[in-house]
Structures are given as structure tokens and as C-alpha cells.
Enzyme design. Structure first.
Site, short mmCIF file in Angstrom:
data_model
loop_
_atom_site.label_atom_id
_atom_site.label_comp_id
_atom_site.label_asym_id
_atom_site.label_seq_id
_atom_site.Cartn_x
_atom_site.Cartn_y
_atom_site.Cartn_z
CG ASP A 11 -11.20 1.71 0.02
OD1 ASP A 11 -9.98 1.98 -0.02
OD2 ASP A 11 -11.77 1.00 -0.83
CG ASP A 97 -4.83 -2.35 3.58
OD1 ASP A 97 -4.02 -3.19 3.12
OD2 ASP A 97 -5.15 -1.32 2.95
CD GLU A 99 -2.47 -2.78 0.20
OE1 GLU A 99 -2.19 -2.59 -0.99
OE2 GLU A 99 -3.44 -2.24 0.79
#
Length: 197
Positions: A11, A97, A99
Site C-alpha cells: 500500500d 484506515d 488508527e
């Protein structure tokens, strides 16, 4: 660690600069995720170049959004949708995403806001999104069952990743953030798919 018969991926974001996707393909990479957006307004400056380059090289492609817990989930979803446009039949699931916790947006919980993002993106793009997260962040910050969504887990230096609360297994595992792949300058995240092409 990972087995070579599982599909390998990377990625990328603008941090990797210009990627030679033909070399990446020749290096045995089967799939790649490119950062599309972050928060309410940011679009990764390399996204469109990567998005087209991944497909042109014959690599399976996906796009991800970096979720800001203190931004409006609908604005964030629309930012991502506008950047991606639409998905081809063989594109990978869109990814959120999540996090880092930077405070909360509005009166909803982080989990409730995340659900709004997921619902908005699924409705617009016609695909069930996937959640990227780390086990300790997820268990400390969200700790809610989102197991109806595929999981992309991030954990390094372990034989197998810990599975965050709510899931029984993972779909993708980011097992290194310091990998080396021909065609990419500097280090790159390495991923593996738990399955076959």
C-alpha cells in the site's frame, strides 16, 4: 510469517513518490492499495497517478481513506467518494484506515461515526467497505463488533496478528511497514491476503 503462495501486496501514498508499477508487478506484487483521501478535504497528490498506474500494470487495485476521528464522517466519506469516482468490477473493496484518536466529532461515539462513513461509502460505491486498523488501537478506542466488514489488520514483527475485538479472522494483514519492493523508492508497507487470487 507470510507464505509465498498467498497473494502479496503493498500500500502506497505520496510518501512513496512516483512508483514504477510495471516493476512492482514484475516483482510479484498481486494487489496494491493507494491512499486516496484524508479527513474532510485532503486528496493524496499521487492518488490519481497511482490509481491509473496500478490498473495499467495489471495489478488488482484498491483505494483507502485515512479517517480523522474529529472530522465529520459524512464530509470524509464524500471526500473519498469524489476522489475515487466509481469502482470497476475487479477493484478491491474501499477501505477506511482508522488508527489514531484525535478527539471525537459531535455527540456520537467514534464507532457510531465510523458506521456513518461506512454506510455513506457503501451506498455511493455499491461495495461493502473494509476496515484497516491495529488491534491495540481498536480494542482501546472502539471495541465494537464490526465483523460484518472485512478486516485489514496491521501488526508487525509477529508470526500471526492479534485479531481485534469483534472479528474471528482477518482478510488482509499488513505485516511490515519497512518492506522493499522493486519499483518503489524507499520503504513500503507489505501486505498479504488470506486466500487466493
Amino acid at each position: 510469517m507470510t507464505t509465498n503462495n498467498q497473494p502479496q501486496g503493498i500500500d502506497v501514498s505520496h510518501y512513496q513518490g512516483a512508483v514504477d508499477w510495471k516493476k512492482v508487478k514484475a516483482a510479484g506484487i498481486a494487489f496494491a492499495y493507494a491512499k486516496a483521501t484524508d479527513g474532510n478535504t485532503y486528496t493524496d497528490p499521487q492518488f490519481h497517478t497511482n490509481w491509473q498506474g496500478i490498473q495499467a500494470a495489471g495489478i488488482l487495485r484498491g483505494a483507502y481513506h485515512f479517517y480523522e476521528t474529529n472530522d465529520d464522517p459524512v464530509s470524509q466519506a464524500n471526500n473519498f467518494i469524489n476522489a475515487v469516482g466509481s469502482l470497476a468490477a475487479n477493484d478491491l473493496a474501499p477501505v477506511v484506515d482508522i488508527e489514531i484518536f484525535k478527539g471525537n466529532y459531535g455527540s456520537n461515539s467514534v464507532a457510531a461515526n465510523l458506521q456513518i462513513w461506512l454506510d455513506t461509502v457503501e451506498k455511493a460505491l455499491g461495495r461493502t467497505p473494509m476496515i484497516y486498523t491495529g488491534p491495540s488501537f481498536w480494542n482501546q478506542t472502539i471495541n465494537t463488533d464490526f465483523s460484518k466488514y472485512p478486516l485489514w489488520v496491521a501488526e508487525y514483527g509477529v508470526a500471526a496478528p492479534k485479531i481485534p475485538f469483534g472479528w474471528s479472522t482477518y482478510n488482509f494483514w499488513q505485516y511490515s511497514q519497512s518492506g522493499s519492493v522493486d519499483g518503489v523508492t524507499g520503504s513500503v508497507d507489505l501486505d498479504v491476503f488470506l486466500g487466493t487470487l
